[in-house]
Design a protein around this motif. Structure first.
Motif, PDB file in Angstrom:
ATOM      1  N   GLY A   1       0.813  -1.207   0.000  1.00  0.00           N
ATOM      2  CA  GLY A   1       0.000   0.000   0.000  1.00  0.00           C
ATOM      3  C   GLY A   1       0.843   1.251   0.000  1.00  0.00           C
ATOM      4  N   LYS A   2       0.163   2.351   0.162  1.00  0.00           N
ATOM      5  CA  LYS A   2       0.839   3.639   0.238  1.00  0.00           C
ATOM      6  C   LYS A   2       1.366   3.808   1.666  1.00  0.00           C
ATOM      7  CE  LYS A   2       0.381   6.267  -3.486  1.00  0.00           C
ATOM      8  NZ  LYS A   2       1.426   7.053  -4.036  1.00  0.00           N
ATOM      9  N   GLU A   3       2.572   3.407   1.886  1.00  0.00           N
ATOM     10  CA  GLU A   3       3.143   3.457   3.237  1.00  0.00           C
ATOM     11  C   GLU A   3       3.445   4.888   3.659  1.00  0.00           C
ATOM     12  OE1 GLU A   3       6.779   1.521   5.797  1.00  0.00           O
ATOM     13  OE2 GLU A   3       6.396   0.825   3.778  1.00  0.00           O
ATOM     14  N   PHE A   4       3.750   5.745   2.701  1.00  0.00           N
ATOM     15  CA  PHE A   4       4.124   7.111   3.022  1.00  0.00           C
ATOM     16  C   PHE A   4       2.983   8.102   2.802  1.00  0.00           C
ATOM     17  CE2 PHE A   4       8.129   5.008   1.884  1.00  0.00           C
ATOM     18  CZ  PHE A   4       8.791   5.174   3.079  1.00  0.00           C
ATOM     19  N   GLY A   5       1.800   7.619   2.584  1.00  0.00           N
ATOM     20  CA  GLY A   5       0.645   8.499   2.436  1.00  0.00           C
ATOM     21  C   GLY A   5       0.343   8.809   0.985  1.00  0.00           C
ATOM     22  N   GLU A   6      -0.793   9.472   0.794  1.00  0.00           N
ATOM     23  CA  GLU A   6      -1.228   9.775  -0.563  1.00  0.00           C
ATOM     24  C   GLU A   6      -0.475  10.940  -1.172  1.00  0.00           C
ATOM     25  OE1 GLU A   6      -3.532  12.053   2.386  1.00  0.00           O
ATOM     26  OE2 GLU A   6      -3.302   9.908   2.133  1.00  0.00           O
ATOM     27  N   TRP A   7       0.350  11.622  -0.399  1.00  0.00           N
ATOM     28  CA  TRP A   7       1.075  12.778  -0.913  1.00  0.00           C
ATOM     29  C   TRP A   7       2.421  12.416  -1.533  1.00  0.00           C
ATOM     30  CZ3 TRP A   7      -0.802  12.388   4.075  1.00  0.00           C
ATOM     31  CH2 TRP A   7       0.089  11.883   5.009  1.00  0.00           C
ATOM     32  N   THR A   8       2.734  11.129  -1.608  1.00  0.00           N
ATOM     33  CA  THR A   8       3.954  10.709  -2.305  1.00  0.00           C
ATOM     34  C   THR A   8       3.559   9.888  -3.528  1.00  0.00           C
ATOM     35  OG1 THR A   8       4.118   8.739  -0.925  1.00  0.00           O
ATOM     36  CG2 THR A   8       5.385  10.661  -0.236  1.00  0.00           C
ATOM     37  N   ASP A   9       4.212  10.173  -4.642  1.00  0.00           N
ATOM     38  CA  ASP A   9       3.928   9.398  -5.849  1.00  0.00           C
ATOM     39  C   ASP A   9       4.793   8.138  -5.857  1.00  0.00           C
ATOM     40  OD1 ASP A   9       6.349  10.566  -6.293  1.00  0.00           O
ATOM     41  OD2 ASP A   9       5.900  11.259  -8.318  1.00  0.00           O
ATOM     42  N   GLN A  10       4.604   7.317  -6.878  1.00  0.00           N
ATOM     43  CA  GLN A  10       5.276   6.020  -6.928  1.00  0.00           C
ATOM     44  C   GLN A  10       6.802   6.175  -7.056  1.00  0.00           C
ATOM     45  OE1 GLN A  10       3.813   3.519 -10.064  1.00  0.00           O
ATOM     46  NE2 GLN A  10       4.129   1.676  -8.854  1.00  0.00           N
ATOM     47  N   ALA A  11       7.253   7.134  -7.842  1.00  0.00           N
ATOM     48  CA  ALA A  11       8.694   7.340  -8.015  1.00  0.00           C
ATOM     49  C   ALA A  11       9.345   7.793  -6.706  1.00  0.00           C
ATOM     50  CB  ALA A  11       8.949   8.366  -9.110  1.00  0.00           C
ATOM     51  N   THR A  12       8.659   8.669  -5.991  1.00  0.00           N
ATOM     52  CA  THR A  12       9.189   9.143  -4.707  1.00  0.00           C
ATOM     53  C   THR A  12       9.253   7.998  -3.708  1.00  0.00           C
ATOM     54  OG1 THR A  12       8.224  11.304  -5.146  1.00  0.00           O
ATOM     55  CG2 THR A  12       8.902  10.858  -2.885  1.00  0.00           C
ATOM     56  N   GLU A  13       8.219   7.191  -3.672  1.00  0.00           N
ATOM     57  CA  GLU A  13       8.225   6.035  -2.766  1.00  0.00           C
ATOM     58  C   GLU A  13       9.365   5.087  -3.099  1.00  0.00           C
ATOM     59  OE1 GLU A  13       4.834   3.707  -1.882  1.00  0.00           O
ATOM     60  OE2 GLU A  13       3.608   5.436  -1.375  1.00  0.00           O
ATOM     61  N   GLN A  14       9.611   4.874  -4.386  1.00  0.00           N
ATOM     62  CA  GLN A  14      10.706   3.983  -4.781  1.00  0.00           C
ATOM     63  C   GLN A  14      12.046   4.550  -4.331  1.00  0.00           C
ATOM     64  OE1 GLN A  14      10.362   0.894  -6.115  1.00  0.00           O
ATOM     65  NE2 GLN A  14      12.543   0.745  -5.718  1.00  0.00           N
ATOM     66  N   MET A  15      12.218   5.860  -4.451  1.00  0.00           N
ATOM     67  CA  MET A  15      13.455   6.486  -3.972  1.00  0.00           C
ATOM     68  C   MET A  15      13.595   6.317  -2.459  1.00  0.00           C
ATOM     69  SD  MET A  15      13.848   9.994  -6.139  1.00  0.00           S
ATOM     70  CE  MET A  15      15.457  10.386  -5.477  1.00  0.00           C
ATOM     71  N   LEU A  16      12.501   6.469  -1.731  1.00  0.00           N
ATOM     72  CA  LEU A  16      12.543   6.304  -0.278  1.00  0.00           C
ATOM     73  C   LEU A  16      12.849   4.856   0.110  1.00  0.00           C
ATOM     74  CD1 LEU A  16       9.547   8.600   0.692  1.00  0.00           C
ATOM     75  CD2 LEU A  16      11.977   9.086   0.988  1.00  0.00           C
ATOM     76  N   TYR A  17      12.266   3.894  -0.617  1.00  0.00           N
ATOM     77  CA  TYR A  17      12.573   2.489  -0.350  1.00  0.00           C
ATOM     78  C   TYR A  17      14.041   2.187  -0.643  1.00  0.00           C
ATOM     79  CZ  TYR A  17       7.654   1.287   0.257  1.00  0.00           C
ATOM     80  OH  TYR A  17       6.363   1.202   0.714  1.00  0.00           O
ATOM     81  N   ASN A  18      14.564   2.767  -1.722  1.00  0.00           N
ATOM     82  CA  ASN A  18      15.981   2.572  -2.031  1.00  0.00           C
ATOM     83  C   ASN A  18      16.859   3.172  -0.935  1.00  0.00           C
ATOM     84  OD1 ASN A  18      15.371   1.272  -4.405  1.00  0.00           O
ATOM     85  ND2 ASN A  18      15.666   3.068  -5.694  1.00  0.00           N
TER      86      ASN A  18
END
Length: 151
Positions: free
Chosen positions: A5-22
């Motif tokens: 799911g959206k672990e970081f909330g709806e205010w982060t897009d998929q690319a941003t989430e991938q950067m955060l996971y990296n």
């Protein structure tokens, strides 16, 4: 890490989430490398102190009357040479692990600084006001500070 799911909330897009996971993955790799280096270094230190104690007790004290007798006693037992070689290898491994740790720290810090520098591009308009929630979560859960670029 659950990426469902959206672990970081709806205010982060998929690319941003991938950067955060990296970033989280690099932080975990850095922490593992740091711990492995520390354990190896402490193991080498304790082993060298015990070896020096052993040498003092069984080689230096009994044969202190002559350097030739000490040297002969040290060389006559092959276990002494193997232990000395083992300590050299252990300290060499600690040095190699230190260099790997430094490399992983640089990679982690570079990605962290890139996210901080690109934060205006990653969070736009309304998401910009909510990014501190993501920053707080990263700080609390993974000990990653995205508020400032310095270490």
């Amino acid at each position: 890490m659950d990426r469902g799911g959206k672990e970081f909330g709806e205010w982060t897009d998929q690319a941003t989430e991938q950067m955060l996971y990296n970033l989280i993955e690099k932080k975990q790799k850095f922490d593992r490398a740091k711990a492995l280096h520390l354990y190896t270094l402490w193991g080498a230190m304790f082993a060298s102190f015990f070896f020096l104690y052993y040498l003092t007790k069984f080689v230096l004290d009994p044969y202190s009357y002559s350097f030739a007798a000490m040297f002969s006693s040290f060389v006559s037992d092959s276990m002494h040479l193997f232990m000395a070689l083992f300590l050299v290898v252990l300290f060499g491994a600690a040095k190699i692990l230190y260099e790997k740790k430094e490399k992983k720290e640089k990679e982690f810090h570079a990605l962290r600084c890139e996210i901080i520098d690109r934060s205006k591009d990653l969070w736009k308009e309304e998401a910009w006001k909510k990014r501190h929630h993501v920053y707080d979560k990263m700080k609390k859960e993974w000990d990653i500070n995205l508020f400032h670029g310095s270490k």
